[in-house]
Scaffold this motif. Sequence first.
Motif, mmCIF file in Angstrom:
data_model
loop_
_atom_site.group_PDB
_atom_site.id
_atom_site.type_symbol
_atom_site.label_atom_id
_atom_site.label_comp_id
_atom_site.label_asym_id
_atom_site.label_seq_id
_atom_site.Cartn_x
_atom_site.Cartn_y
_atom_site.Cartn_z
ATOM 1 N N ASP A 98 0.801 -1.216 0.000
ATOM 2 C CA ASP A 98 0.000 0.000 0.000
ATOM 3 C C ASP A 98 0.838 1.271 0.000
ATOM 4 O O ASP A 98 0.305 2.375 0.068
ATOM 5 N N THR A 179 -10.711 10.622 3.746
ATOM 6 C CA THR A 179 -11.643 10.882 2.654
ATOM 7 C C THR A 179 -11.685 12.358 2.260
ATOM 8 O O THR A 179 -12.318 12.704 1.256
ATOM 9 N N GLN A 213 -13.888 12.517 -0.814
ATOM 10 C CA GLN A 213 -14.417 11.226 -1.262
ATOM 11 C C GLN A 213 -15.749 10.969 -0.574
ATOM 12 O O GLN A 213 -15.842 10.946 0.651
ATOM 13 N N ASN A 217 -17.932 6.240 -2.753
ATOM 14 C CA ASN A 217 -16.585 5.981 -3.280
ATOM 15 C C ASN A 217 -16.264 6.765 -4.551
ATOM 16 O O ASN A 217 -15.288 6.439 -5.241
ATOM 17 N N LYS A 219 -14.589 10.089 -5.874
ATOM 18 C CA LYS A 219 -13.595 10.983 -5.285
ATOM 19 C C LYS A 219 -13.285 12.127 -6.242
ATOM 20 O O LYS A 219 -12.999 11.896 -7.418
ATOM 21 N N MET A 255 -13.711 4.801 -6.935
ATOM 22 C CA MET A 255 -12.852 3.892 -6.197
ATOM 23 C C MET A 255 -13.679 2.716 -5.675
ATOM 24 O O MET A 255 -14.914 2.778 -5.615
ATOM 25 N N ASP A 257 -13.926 -0.232 -2.278
ATOM 26 C CA ASP A 257 -13.820 -0.109 -0.823
ATOM 27 C C ASP A 257 -12.380 -0.171 -0.330
ATOM 28 O O ASP A 257 -12.101 0.204 0.810
ATOM 29 N N ASN A 258 -11.465 -0.668 -1.159
ATOM 30 C CA ASN A 258 -10.056 -0.745 -0.778
ATOM 31 C C ASN A 258 -9.214 0.330 -1.453
ATOM 32 O O ASN A 258 -7.985 0.212 -1.530
ATOM 33 N N ASP A 259 -9.896 1.372 -1.972
ATOM 34 C CA ASP A 259 -9.233 2.513 -2.614
ATOM 35 C C ASP A 259 -8.478 2.141 -3.880
ATOM 36 O O ASP A 259 -7.506 2.804 -4.254
ATOM 37 N N ASN A 260 -8.923 1.088 -4.568
ATOM 38 C CA ASN A 260 -8.421 0.804 -5.908
ATOM 39 C C ASN A 260 -9.247 1.610 -6.906
ATOM 40 O O ASN A 260 -10.479 1.652 -6.802
ATOM 41 N N ARG A 261 -8.578 2.245 -7.868
ATOM 42 C CA ARG A 261 -9.288 3.042 -8.864
ATOM 43 C C ARG A 261 -9.973 2.117 -9.869
ATOM 44 O O ARG A 261 -9.362 1.210 -10.432
#
Length: 290
Positions: A98, A179, A213, A217, A219, A255, A257-261
């Motif tokens: 991360d 966020t 954000q 999700n 952002k 995004m 829930d794990n902040d992956n785009r």
Amino acid sequence: MRTVAMGLACLAISASAAFSAEAEEDAPAKPAVPNIYLDLRTTYATIPAGTLGLGFGNTSVSAALGALAVRRGAAPSNGLPAAKSIAVDLPLTVDVNDRVSLYGGVSGSTTDIGGGWSTFDVTSWNIGVQADLYRQNGGSIPTITLQSTLTQSVPNDQGMTNSFNNILEFDYALDEDETRGGLAGVQYTTTTIASPFASIRPNTILYAGGYYQWPSNWKFTGRLGMQSFGGAQLAGRTLAESFTQPILRLDLDRMDDNDNRLFGITAQIAWMPKPSYQVTLRTPLYAVRN
């Protein structure tokens, strides 16, 4: 008494092992492999006469235009003509963890400088790294991120360019979930041309901004700054004038829930000093997503 003590000790050890196993079961499982994806980016840009495709992270566009100008011998008395460009970047990206991402790939583009669109060709390759040098984690010192990218135009012949782009960004989160927050940073780009008659001076951007954000999700991120370019020369004549002008970039990303785009769109306006417009669609293609 000795037997009782030994029994209590064994019970304590057994209970400790049981609690430890239970804690390990409750802890989230660590991903076996990192995120691996093609960070597909498609960019449409308009470039006014007398300048290159500059701006936030535009090394592939400016490298292609700089090499094209030298190879075609763009009229040095009049500088570079106005241009439109469509570029596709395909860096294979590996999120090691991360905090660190490694990437490398190729870029292709087609350009219209007044006589119609050129053939779409692979015009550069790039390698780079992005790393969080420090994480805020609820403290008072912002997260510090460094991104460095080396881009080389192709083919390897007269007019080939090498660009080294560095971005140092400070991210101060205003809540525990990160966020919303503020940004500040600097981008510094140096470019060399494989020609004894041409040169491109450094480009620097100082900027500030912020992000928010939503629970859905989505952002939004905005950056406003000043861009300073030293100009470009060919055979002692000016290809691109130096300038110091404002630049604005707006990003809207979806995004998980794990902040992956999952999806992103970027709009940029850079005054050079006439405005240059750029729109980028970002559609990552995941092989592995944690």
